[in-house]
Design a protein around this motif. Structure first.
Motif, PDB file in Angstrom:
ATOM      1  N   ARG A 188       0.853  -1.191   0.000  1.00  0.00           N
ATOM      2  CA  ARG A 188       0.000   0.000   0.000  1.00  0.00           C
ATOM      3  C   ARG A 188       0.890   1.242   0.000  1.00  0.00           C
ATOM      4  NH1 ARG A 188      -5.116   2.148  -1.039  1.00  0.00           N
ATOM      5  NH2 ARG A 188      -5.603   3.800   0.469  1.00  0.00           N
ATOM      6  N   SER A 208      -1.330  -1.191  -4.150  1.00  0.00           N
ATOM      7  CA  SER A 208      -2.542  -0.395  -4.021  1.00  0.00           C
ATOM      8  C   SER A 208      -2.118   1.046  -3.764  1.00  0.00           C
ATOM      9  CB  SER A 208      -3.404  -0.894  -2.856  1.00  0.00           C
ATOM     10  OG  SER A 208      -4.428   0.031  -2.552  1.00  0.00           O
ATOM     11  N   TYR A 228      -2.693  -1.250  -8.752  1.00  0.00           N
ATOM     12  CA  TYR A 228      -4.020  -0.661  -8.675  1.00  0.00           C
ATOM     13  C   TYR A 228      -3.904   0.807  -8.285  1.00  0.00           C
ATOM     14  CZ  TYR A 228      -6.827  -4.975  -8.892  1.00  0.00           C
ATOM     15  OH  TYR A 228      -7.457  -6.120  -9.295  1.00  0.00           O
ATOM     16  N   LEU A 246      -8.083  -0.578  -2.217  1.00  0.00           N
ATOM     17  CA  LEU A 246      -7.228  -1.487  -1.454  1.00  0.00           C
ATOM     18  C   LEU A 246      -7.884  -2.863  -1.347  1.00  0.00           C
ATOM     19  CD1 LEU A 246      -4.848  -2.182   0.405  1.00  0.00           C
ATOM     20  CD2 LEU A 246      -6.099  -1.092   2.282  1.00  0.00           C
ATOM     21  N   ALA A 249      -7.259  -4.771  -4.415  1.00  0.00           N
ATOM     22  CA  ALA A 249      -5.872  -5.245  -4.480  1.00  0.00           C
ATOM     23  C   ALA A 249      -5.676  -6.487  -3.621  1.00  0.00           C
ATOM     24  CB  ALA A 249      -4.924  -4.135  -4.039  1.00  0.00           C
TER      25      ALA A 249
END
Length: 301
Positions: A77, A107, A127, A235, A238
């Motif tokens: 992330r 993400s 993503y 998220l 992902a």
């Protein structure tokens, strides 16, 4: 009970509650927040948040995810405007190494630009939200000159150096044409490194990446059309994708890395280091970065 006694009692209670809250925060800083983990198979989860100034903890977490046999894929992330080039390159290398053995899904949050984009590109799938700010493929160097201010207050500066370029970027003298050529050469080389890394990781022609890499930012939608990211999603999307790539049926369990325990000595050293770093910047020290420009609410590469 007298009104003054009531007021004193309220102040004492409020003070005790404040001290208790402060002690809890200090305990969290010193002891860490604990480890959220799982002994079963699942998806590893690592965050890159804020300006990238140091790579140590993130690289360590990525290495731990690589070694854990119950981690079948990893979600990275990213919520970062970029940062210093060296740490960004080290995290990029760690993600690339992890991606050789396990699927990595990125993400992007509200911003994953410059160095924040650099660390994302080795992933199998990237993503972004439609409104994510990403791209900003470029290198930035900021310099200041305070000669005019020093003249006003009657200050003079003297520099002794071993070579003519040793004080290049000094705030107490103007840049010469040779200085500018030297620094532009450094920036050009670093920019080319970034361009080649994007071209290799995203499987794009180098010339196409050069055309996109003029420092501009893109939205998630624009980045998708330009093949800088793979899909639009959250998220949660992902995490689900990582589960599918890992062959996990149902909702995958997130496996978090242990958080670094900080002791009072480390906290004090970090605070002192931050003070000296800020002072160095004020005194004319300069660095080359990957952040977005601060005028856009972001920093260099």
């Amino acid at each position: 009970m007298k009104k003054s006694h009531v007021i004193i009692a309220v102040v004492i209670v409020a003070t005790l509650l404040l001290l208790f809250a402060m002690s809890v925060q200090i305990a969290r800083l010193v002891l860490g927040d604990g480890v959220i983990n799982s002994s079963g198979d699942g998806i590893g989860y690592v965050e890159v948040k804020g300006p990238i100034l140091d790579s140590g903890e993130t690289v360590k977490q990525l290495a731990e995810m690589r070694k854990k046999t119950n981690v079948k894929a990893v979600v990275l992330r990213i919520e970062s405007p970029g940062g210093v080039i060296g740490p960004s390159q080290e995290i990029y290398a760690a993600v690339k190494k992890l991606a050789k053995t396990k699927k990595v899904v990125v993400s992007m949050g509200s911003v994953a630009a410059s160095g924040g984009y650099h660390v994302a590109i080795p992933a199998a799938v990237i993503y972004a939200n439609p409104g994510t700010i990403t791209g900003s493929i470029g290198v930035l160097m900021k310099l200041s000159n305070v000669e005019g201010l020093m003249d006003k207050v009657g200050m003079k500066a003297f520099t002794l150096k071993s070579g003519k370029f040793k004080d290049t970027g000094s705030p107490v003298r103007p840049l010469t044409d040779e200085d500018k050529a030297l620094l532009q050469g450094v920036i050009g080389n670093l920019h080319e490194q970034f361009v080649k890394a994007v071209a290799e990781s995203r499987k794009l022609p180098v010339e196409e990446v050069r055309r996109l890499a003029d420092g501009r930012v893109y939205t998630g939608e624009q980045a998708l059309a330009l093949r800088l990211v793979d899909r639009l999603g959250t998220l949660e999307d992902a995490v689900e994708e990582a589960g599918r790539l890992a062959g996990i049926k149902g909702e995958p369990t997130l496996i978090m890395p242990p958080k670094k325990r900080k002791f009072l000595r480390e906290l004090l050293l970090e605070e002192v280091s931050g003070i000296f770093s800020a002072a160095a910047r004020r005194d004319g020290g300069f660095s080359v970065n990957y952040e977005l420009d601060s005028s856009m609410g972001d920093t260099a590469r």
